[in-house]
Design an enzyme around this catalytic site. Structure first.
Site, mmCIF file in Angstrom:
data_model
loop_
_atom_site.group_PDB
_atom_site.id
_atom_site.type_symbol
_atom_site.label_atom_id
_atom_site.label_comp_id
_atom_site.label_asym_id
_atom_site.label_seq_id
_atom_site.Cartn_x
_atom_site.Cartn_y
_atom_site.Cartn_z
ATOM 1 N N ILE A 116 5.011 -26.530 -32.749
ATOM 2 C CA ILE A 116 5.607 -26.887 -34.038
ATOM 3 C C ILE A 116 4.653 -27.640 -34.947
ATOM 4 O O ILE A 116 5.011 -27.983 -36.080
ATOM 5 C CB ILE A 116 6.903 -27.706 -33.850
ATOM 6 C CG1 ILE A 116 6.640 -28.974 -33.029
ATOM 7 C CG2 ILE A 116 7.988 -26.864 -33.213
ATOM 8 C CD1 ILE A 116 7.854 -29.885 -32.887
ATOM 9 N N GLY B 279 -2.911 -30.986 -35.425
ATOM 10 C CA GLY B 279 -3.742 -31.816 -36.294
ATOM 11 C C GLY B 279 -4.793 -32.527 -35.475
ATOM 12 O O GLY B 279 -4.993 -32.257 -34.278
ATOM 13 N N GLY B 280 -5.482 -33.463 -36.135
ATOM 14 C CA GLY B 280 -6.556 -34.176 -35.462
ATOM 15 C C GLY B 280 -6.067 -35.011 -34.297
ATOM 16 O O GLY B 280 -6.833 -35.339 -33.382
ATOM 17 N N VAL C 169 1.356 -30.344 -31.211
ATOM 18 C CA VAL C 169 2.734 -30.757 -30.948
ATOM 19 C C VAL C 169 3.570 -29.532 -30.587
ATOM 20 O O VAL C 169 3.494 -28.498 -31.255
ATOM 21 C CB VAL C 169 3.351 -31.483 -32.157
ATOM 22 C CG1 VAL C 169 4.743 -32.013 -31.805
ATOM 23 C CG2 VAL C 169 2.452 -32.617 -32.609
ATOM 24 N N LYS D 63 3.341 -34.054 -27.501
ATOM 25 C CA LYS D 63 2.043 -34.020 -28.180
ATOM 26 C C LYS D 63 0.938 -34.057 -27.140
ATOM 27 O O LYS D 63 0.767 -35.049 -26.423
ATOM 28 C CB LYS D 63 1.897 -35.178 -29.168
ATOM 29 C CG LYS D 63 0.511 -35.246 -29.806
ATOM 30 C CD LYS D 63 0.466 -36.194 -30.983
ATOM 31 C CE LYS D 63 1.108 -35.597 -32.214
ATOM 32 N NZ LYS D 63 0.791 -36.338 -33.445
ATOM 33 N N ASP E 252 -2.885 -45.467 -39.220
ATOM 34 C CA ASP E 252 -3.060 -44.129 -39.814
ATOM 35 C C ASP E 252 -1.814 -43.727 -40.602
ATOM 36 O O ASP E 252 -1.320 -42.611 -40.509
ATOM 37 C CB ASP E 252 -3.345 -43.099 -38.711
ATOM 38 C CG ASP E 252 -3.830 -41.770 -39.279
ATOM 39 O OD1 ASP E 252 -4.380 -41.763 -40.401
ATOM 40 O OD2 ASP E 252 -3.641 -40.735 -38.617
#
Length: 795
Positions: free
Chosen positions: A21, A24-25, A29, A44, A136
């Site tokens: 779904i 990314g970095g 996921v 994740k 972040d």
């Protein structure tokens, strides 16, 4: 290390992978199912690679600390585990959409930005009390649930994934060169590699608050080096440059959160939270800046400082909007025309395109019923669905004062619509709002949007218009879904797609037998079947009439239903006065009904009023300037008026809009032939056959040109077309008018009249143009021609 994608059904520990779904970095996921607790979770997979036992221990401790976070605005971490070298976090699965997705459609209204900002700082404050810093924070890490709750994702994950001494400069670039990812939300001390604390998250929260109000990050510099320099040394642009309606209080809070020095910022998320709550309640007092002594002179009182600040604000307001900006409103220039641009589907599912397109049409129709406002029709607005053009450019091309743009996100039974009204010249955001509803309330939502826009641009609504904008009974949700799918396929060019629309309109009726618009859609489908020559009029038009009557019985104030009833009266019953009454009523209910004006133009040319026909087509074109069908109706009327040069000019205009619109090429060929330009007629017919990919007729045309010249070539094609129609008639319905026109052109009047009699018995739609059509000039001296006109009842 990079890991291969996990496949559906694969099991990690006691979690079964269902689907990917996101990625990314920070990892990939997956939606997974917890086989022990029987619940779906977000899993994740972390990009750890080879790690030491010491690092593994530290990761585990950090994950334990994060798992203790229990707050409504923070996504919960359930587990931290590994299978071999594959390490993964197990987290709460949150439906909805990211704040990043929301902001792609434009800024949020300030009340909504405050609501989300308060939820964000509440979550941050809870984490900071446990000495946990996010590091972040950015719109992509903030998720909005279908219920409208903000959830912070990936809390502290950057600390797990890297040593304390590392600086995360994870940056990627769009094709435009704009920086996205972590960097635009990093505080100055974070970029300098200094230690971070809660005030670093306060900076990032300030950047998010800025972007919610402006739909731009505070530092939009295009390259990494320039961006870093701006964050370290330059102030952000004023929010009011992007959003003139942003209040000074909101801007003051954001400015303090984005202070370069941590000591000058809010010292905690709680402080920021309290000021956001004061802005929300209207109780925040803006503190004037301190003024240092200079040369023994200082301002005599804070009163003068306040006056200075007020003057500065006034000057800024003068450059962006108006005095009213100070109070959260703005000056609105006269908006007399708008276009609703295609709402963007942000659901991440292409199957939901029909839903976004359908809501675009419904919002367009709601606004179109407000007669004092000119609203561009769907056909023209949809030309900009994937266009990379500025809003002022689009507004200029459509000749409107303002445009409405926005997005649709659908998650389960929740629908979120974001819309904003943008003035074209100068480009100014006049209004914006976001709405979230259950899918069964989406029509109420559309009427609410239309009502708010009408109020914003100060339209004077009649009591009847106000009534139409008030909440009415909504159809069954499944019926509405089917209706939107019917509309979606109705507009498709391919015949098989168009045919699918009938099934969906019928499904809508089956789900909700009292759904008037579904009957109107079904009526229009059957009428189009007959007009397009897909079905005998004697079969299709009675079905169209029955559906239209049912629609009017259910909703007598429906413009669509009146027009649906007017079409069979015009094309099938030859009830000129009845057709005129229904079409006129449709236009009274919806003056912006481009198709209504086009149908009215056909009525006028049928009764011999070509000037009235041209007038209605001009009105239709103002509402739908990029419609090839309206252009073709204009060209046809000019052809019947025997203005062949104007016909050719109009056909060329159509082809500029839609280069593969073959009917315009055929009509242009007929016009050239009628004016005696056989060479032009030959060339245009050749182009038309090329567009139709009809290699057989092109071969006949070109070979006949070599043997018999231009005139012989045109005649040879007519003869071959006649042969092909004869063969096709045994398998498909072919309008008798096609045979009659070819026989008339080939000089066989007896056969032509035989087919005209068949057309009369079948109530062919094209008989309405018989009185004026140059294609039948060779038959006019024959008494049978005038007798046929009397039988039809043409005035």
């Amino acid at each position: 290390m990079d890991t291969a994608p996990l496949s559906a059904g694969q099991i990690l520990s006691h979690y079964r992978i269902l689907e990917q779904i996101g990625a990314g970095g920070m990892g990939v996921v997956y939606r997974a199912h917890d086989l022990r607790l029987q619940r779906d979770v977000a899993l994740k997979v972390l990009p750890f690679g080879s790690i030491s036992p010491e690092q593994r221990s530290r990761f585990h401790k950090e994950a334990l600390a994060l798992s203790r976070l229990n707050h409504p605005n923070i996504a919960t971490i359930y587990d931290f585990d590994n299978q071999g070298d594959l390490y993964f976090l197990v987290m709460e699965l949150i439906s909805g959409f990211s704040l990043d997705e929301m902001l792609r459609t434009g800024p949020l209204p300030e009340p909504e930005a405050l609501r989300f900002g308060i939820q964000l700082t509440q979550g941050l404050a809870a984490a900071h009390r446990q000495n946990l810093v996010h590091r972040d924070l950015k719109p992509a890490n903030l998720r909005i649930t279908p219920e409208g709750h903000l959830k912070i994702l990936d809390f502290g994950l950057s600390k797990i994934l890297q040593p304390d001494s590392a600086i995360a400069l994870t940056v990627s670039f769009r094709e435009t060169g704009l920086v996205i990812g972590t960097l635009p939300y990093m505080a100055p001390e974070q970029l300098r590699g200094e230690s971070v604390d809660a005030r670093t998250d306060v900076w990032a929260a300030g950047a998010v608050l800025y972007e919610m109000a402006a739909a731009h990050p505070p530092f939009p510099q295009p390259t990494q080096a320039v961006l870093i320099n701006a964050i370290l040394n330059q102030p952000p642009r004023s929010i009011s440059e992007y959003a003139p309606s942003a209040s000074p209080r909101y801007q003051a809070v954001v400015s303090k959160a984005l202070a370069k020095a941590p000591a000058e910022r809010y010292q905690s998320a709680t402080e920021l939270l309290h000021d956001l709550q004061r802005v929300q309640s209207g109780t925040l007092t803006i503190t004037p800046p301190k003024v240092k002594e200079s040369g023994g002179f200082r301002l005599v009182s804070w009163t003068l400082a306040a006056i200075f600040l007020a003057l500065a604000l006034m000057l800024g307001i003068r450059q962006t909007a108006s005095w009213k900006t100070l109070f959260g409103t703005h000056a609105v220039q006269a908006v007399r025309s708008v276009a609703v641009l295609p709402l963007r589907n942000l659901s991440g599912d292409r199957e939901q395109e029909y839903f976004a397109d359908g809501l675009t049409e419904e919002l367009t129709n709601e606004l179109a019923r407000l007669g004092s406002l000119r609203v561009i029709s769907r056909t023209s607005a949809m030309q900009y669905k994937a266009a990379q053009k500025s809003l002022p450019t689009i507004a200029q091309e459509l000749n409107v004062d303002a445009v409405i743009e926005g997005s649709v996100v659908r998650v389960g039974r929740r629908v979120r619509v974001t819309a904003q009204l943008v003035q074209a010249r100068p480009e100014t955001n006049l209004w914006g709002a976001s709405y979230e509803r259950d899918v069964r309330d989406v029509l109420t939502l559309q009427r609410e949007v239309a009502s708010n826009i009408a109020r914003e641009i100060r339209l004077q609504l009649t009591p009847q218009q106000q009534t139409r904008l008030q909440s009415r009974d909504n159809p069954d949700p499944e019926a509405h879904e089917a209706y939107l799918k019917g509309l979606y396929y109705w507009y498709k060019a391919e015949p098989e797609d168009f045919a699918r629309s009938r099934g969906y309109f019928q499904q809508a009726i089956d789900h909700d037998p009292n759904y008037a618009l579904a009957y109107s859609g079904l009526s229009s489908y059957y009428a189009a079947e007959a007009v397009r020559g897909m079905s005998p009029p004697t079969r299709a038009f009675p079905l169209s009439k029955a559906a239209a009557e049912k629609a009017l019985q259910l909703d007598p104030l429906s413009a669509e239903s009146h027009l649906a009833r007017g079409a069979p009266k015009l094309f099938y019953d030859w009830d000129w006065s009845g057709a005129q009454q229904d079409i006129a009523k449709a236009l009274e209910l919806n003056p912006n009904y481009a198709e209504g004006h086009r149908l009215y133009s056909i009525y006028f040319r049928t009764v011999g009023d070509l000037a009235g026909s041209i007038r209605e087509l001009r009105s239709a074109r103002e509402l739908d300037p990029l419609s090839a069908d309206i252009g073709y109706s204009m060209a046809t009327t000019l052809f019947l008026e025997r203005d062949y040069d104007a016909t050719i000019t109009e056909c060329r205009r159509i082809l500029e809009i839609e280069a593969r619109y073959a009917p315009a090429q055929y009509l242009m060929s007929d016009a050239s032939r009628e004016k005696g330009d056989l060479a032009g007629a030959f060339q245009q017919l050749n182009t038309a056959l090329t567009l139709d990919e009809d290699q057989e007729l092109r071969k006949v045309l070109l070979e006949a040109r070599q043997a018999s010249g231009f005139g012989g070539a045109l005649k040879a094609v007519s003869q071959r077309q006649l042969q092909r129609l004869d063969r096709a008639a045994g398998q498909n319905y072919i309008s008798p008018m096609a045979f009659a026109q070819l026989y008339a052109q080939l000089g066989n009047p007896n056969a032509a009249f035989e087919w005209l009699d068949r057309a009369y018995n079948e109530r062919s739609r094209n008989l309405l143009d018989l009185k004026l059509d140059p294609n039948f000039d060779s038959l006019r001296p024959d008494s049978r021609f005038s007798q046929l006109l009397r039988r039809i009842g043409l005035p």
